[in-house]
Design an enzyme around this catalytic site. Sequence first.
Site, short mmCIF file in Angstrom:
data_model
loop_
_atom_site.label_atom_id
_atom_site.label_comp_id
_atom_site.label_asym_id
_atom_site.label_seq_id
_atom_site.Cartn_x
_atom_site.Cartn_y
_atom_site.Cartn_z
N CYS A 250 1.84 5.44 -6.35
CA CYS A 250 0.66 5.95 -4.96
C CYS A 250 1.22 5.76 -4.03
O CYS A 250 1.24 4.90 -3.95
CB CYS A 250 -0.69 6.55 -5.90
SG CYS A 250 -1.08 5.27 -7.00
N SER A 285 0.71 1.69 -7.82
CA SER A 285 0.45 1.44 -7.15
C SER A 285 1.20 1.12 -5.76
O SER A 285 2.13 0.73 -5.91
CB SER A 285 -1.13 0.81 -6.03
OG SER A 285 -0.57 -0.08 -6.29
N ASP A 286 1.22 1.60 -4.30
CA ASP A 286 2.36 0.95 -2.99
C ASP A 286 1.00 -0.42 -2.84
O ASP A 286 0.37 -0.73 -4.09
CB ASP A 286 1.92 1.62 -1.73
CG ASP A 286 2.74 1.18 -0.93
OD1 ASP A 286 3.73 0.46 -1.72
OD2 ASP A 286 3.87 2.30 -0.61
N CYS A 287 2.07 -1.04 -2.44
CA CYS A 287 1.02 -2.61 -2.25
C CYS A 287 -0.16 -2.81 -1.49
O CYS A 287 -0.18 -2.30 -0.34
CB CYS A 287 2.42 -3.18 -1.70
SG CYS A 287 4.07 -3.18 -3.25
N ALA A 289 -2.23 -0.79 -2.06
CA ALA A 289 -3.34 0.84 -1.63
C ALA A 289 -4.48 0.69 -2.59
O ALA A 289 -5.17 1.32 -2.62
CB ALA A 289 -2.51 1.62 -2.52
#
Length: 763
Positions: A250, A285-287, A289
């Site tokens: 995401c 998750s994106d880092c 996020a």
Amino acid sequence: MSLQRVVLVSALAAGSVVGYSFPDCQSGPLADNAVCDTALDPITRATALVKLFTVPELINNTINTSPGVPRLGLPAYQWWSEALHGVADSPGVNFSTSGEFSYATSFPQPILMGAAFDDELIQSVGSIVGMEGRAFNNYGLAGIDFWTPNINPFKDPRWGRGQETPGEDPHHLAQYVYNLVVGLQGGLDPKPYYQVVSTCKHFAGYDLEDWEGNVRYGFNALITSQDLAEYYLSSFQSCYRDAKVGAAMCSYNAVNGVPSCADTYLLQDILRNFYSFAQDRWITSDCDAVDNIYSPHNYTTTPQQAAADALKAGTDLDCGTFYADWLPIAYNESLITETELRAALIHQYASLIRLGYFDPEEWQPYRAYNWNNVNTPPAQQLAYQAAVEGIVLLKNDGTLPLSNSIKNIALIGPWANATTQMQGNYFGVAPYLISPVMGAMEDGYNVTYVFGTNITSNETSGFAAAVAAAKEADAIIYAGGIDLTVEAEALDRYTITWPGNQLDLIAELQAVAKPLVVVQFGGGQIDDTVLKGNNSVNALVWAGYPGQSGGKAVFDILSGKVAPAGRLPITQYPANYVDEIPMTDMDLRPNVTSPGRTYIWYIGQPIYEFGYGKHYTTFSYKWAQAPACSYNIQDLVAAAKYASYLDNAPFATLAVDVTNTGQVTSDYVSLLFANGTYGTAPYPNKVLVSYARSHSITPGNTTTANLPITLGNLARADTNGNFWLYPGTYELALDTSGVLSANFELTGTAAQLTSFPQNTMTS
Ligand SMILES: *[C@@H]1O[C@H](CO)[C@@H](O)[C@H](O)[C@H]1NC(C)=O
Ligand SMILES: *[C@@H]1O[C@H](CO)[C@@H](O)[C@H](O)[C@H]1NC(C)=O
Ligand SMILES: *[C@@H]1O[C@H](CO)[C@@H](O)[C@H](O)[C@H]1NC(C)=O
Ligand SMILES: *[C@@H]1O[C@H](CO)[C@@H](O)[C@H](O)[C@H]1NC(C)=O
Ligand SMILES: *[C@@H]1O[C@H](CO)[C@@H](O)[C@H](O)[C@H]1NC(C)=O
Ligand SMILES: *[C@@H]1O[C@H](CO)[C@@H](O)[C@H](O)[C@H]1NC(C)=O
Ligand SMILES: *[C@@H]1O[C@H](CO)[C@@H](O)[C@H](O)[C@H]1NC(C)=O
Ligand SMILES: *[C@@H]1O[C@H](CO)[C@@H](O)[C@H](O)[C@H]1NC(C)=O
Ligand SMILES: *[C@@H]1O[C@H](CO)[C@@H](O)[C@H](O)[C@H]1NC(C)=O
Ligand SMILES: *[C@@H]1O[C@H](CO)[C@@H](O)[C@H](O)[C@H]1NC(C)=O
Ligand SMILES: *[C@@H]1O[C@H](CO)[C@@H](O)[C@H](O)[C@H]1NC(C)=O
Ligand SMILES: *[C@@H]1O[C@H](CO)[C@@H](O)[C@H](O)[C@H]1NC(C)=O
């Protein structure tokens, strides 16, 4: 593999996260647990494993740097490895400092590989990257989960990460990602084992880094259901639903008010349900996020609520430490349940089970990969071929290929001696990097190299040497454009003109009045109006970020050893486009104030259009299989009743005979566009419905390009995002200029092909 075993065990003993030893299912503490029972399905096995975890152990393993559970003999694991165009530096990847595993094949950036329009090539690239990644893993130097590819459509020419994508067209992206993922993972949903797990990112609506104070971490993308279904999600549907990728990511941004990683509509209704994303596949998750849900999105008033919202929405893994920091408090405050924590870990470990993590090593062919599987001669050849296939000839007055009388060349510009620059971003250590200077020398030219100017500078002190070299040469090659100083992660552009004083330098080179070729590098397009319109620029070539063999590929094309046949995977807009539409505007369709976006809807005049590309030869075309005059929609749908998904059901496979009528052996990319009077206004200009690359057509010879078309390729989305096949008159046109065309009718009544989930949450 006994030596390797010893190395892995010692890495584990040292507590290193980059150990990647597999658990011991023979004699370790887990041996009697059902996770080691290979007769059971992955979910049952993962459930049995995760049942043993205490709540603190569950929480500790929800982050990318996962410590495992030492008391159970469950090793630590780094979930975050990268491989955008080859195994790449990242927390999970550790290149050796010398010798074995000190490098891996470095392919061109996806934007250039996209320009090849060659699905087979992309699948081969994926297979090799996956194989090299697995070999690194076997020796403890990479994970088996790679957070690639980036398949957000390159909708706005200012986007700093557009270079990481295959371009702007949704059908092309869908095909590209399907083939790449099938290659990476070792087949379509391969059983019993994945080669590696790939991760399609960033779900969804992510294509802005930092523009006029709008930062990706807090940006709220307002996207209609129609645009989501028809454009922004097309590549994700292909990846998650059709290619059955093992993992999803995401994105930082919010979509219609809800941060992606907290969005049950995106992660459950669309991803898990509509795309049938199975429970042995997981979502990261994106880092940071998840952190961003709290700040800067301000979506929750406490950090523990942000962590809880993300977990409950379906974000199984947090890239960062936010889950580890805040889920304990969320748990104490009853914002999450133990069941929700276990579900997240079951998804992750079930995926590792499908990678063979708990199975006997001797069952698994991938576990035998070693250094001999890396940097093989076919891999090196493929990296070169991918660069050659992607390079696009934009302009040529006959100067290219360079005549045999040209021996001395002045090679000028900030890309002329490029090495790592050719790798763009998300790259690893390449076995070698053939710069344009080296490529020119390998092709036998006497090269005088002058830097001339920087990408972005107004310093003219280098001009005199450049002009002097140009005067001595038989031909001038200018190598410039843009690079990571202008476009990169966290760096969007405000202009799409040539940066710095490069055009001034090119103007001085034009005045020398020698054959002049401009080779433009970089991922995004810049307005080439002055070069296109000026006769003293004899040829113009776009070479993207061409990877380890980039300089060789460029010069083999300039010298005529091979012929160019790449096509622009993005529109080259006029410079004032950036004044006509804000980057933050996600709408695609034109209206009185907006010129529209991408070749599908843009109503202005591009400098070079999507799909454009010239050749060294000429072709003629005729239908080998033309469309019928009419098709009945109800008959088409009835014939598709056994298809898993109606949008993927075949409409027809058309075919075109392409004859090389010139003197030079060349590839040809058949691009088939459709337009018509159907569906809801405003109509798209046209849409790409099929493409195929034919290889090495010799002079006088003919090849047949098969062009399969699905019902979905001809369908359009309504305002709810449902795809419909509409009755009406359709026109098919080959190539950007419609060198061959045919009309057909769809008769009957409109038929609904998909039921897009509706967002019932208001925000
Ligand atoms: C969880 O991680 C923290 C921080 O690394 C550590 O102090 C703690 O012992 C771990 N708990 C368990 C149960 O592994
Ligand atoms: C990477 O590998 C080198 C030697 O190959 C080793 O010294 C180093 O500790 C490794 N780094 C990590 C983070 O494991
Ligand atoms: C979140 O709150 C901060 C501090 O009040 C504010 O600066 C920021 O603009 C807010 N962000 C959003 C997306 O509303
Ligand atoms: C959770 O609550 C228990 C009991 O109230 C307390 O002992 C513990 O410190 C709390 N843990 C956290 C992380 O807040
Ligand atoms: C070209 O680049 C290479 C590698 O970065 C460097 O070693 C070499 O000195 C450069 N050549 C010139 C002439 O600047
Ligand atoms: C390029 O930029 C560097 C660093 O800003 C500067 O030192 C150098 O003089 C510039 N070279 C040219 C030819 O403009
Ligand atoms: C060159 O650029 C620098 C930094 O952007 C600026 O300060 C300077 O005024 C410019 N010089 C000229 C001659 O345009
Ligand atoms: C190579 O080019 C340089 C510069 O133009 C020239 O001086 C030299 O004579 C050339 N060498 C040959 C072998 O042509
Ligand atoms: C071509 O470019 C040269 C150098 O910039 C310029 O002097 C000339 O006017 C241009 N010609 C046209 C037709 O634009
Ligand atoms: C035109 O479209 C833009 C978005 O692309 C939107 O912001 C604007 O409100 C629309 N204008 C009209 C008049 O509909
Ligand atoms: C397709 O587009 C072309 C070019 O704009 C136009 O001439 C033609 O009428 C269109 N065809 C249909 C069926 O609408
Ligand atoms: C012509 O094309 C056919 C079919 O693609 C191929 O088998 C044949 O070898 C080609 N002939 C030449 C002379 O290249």
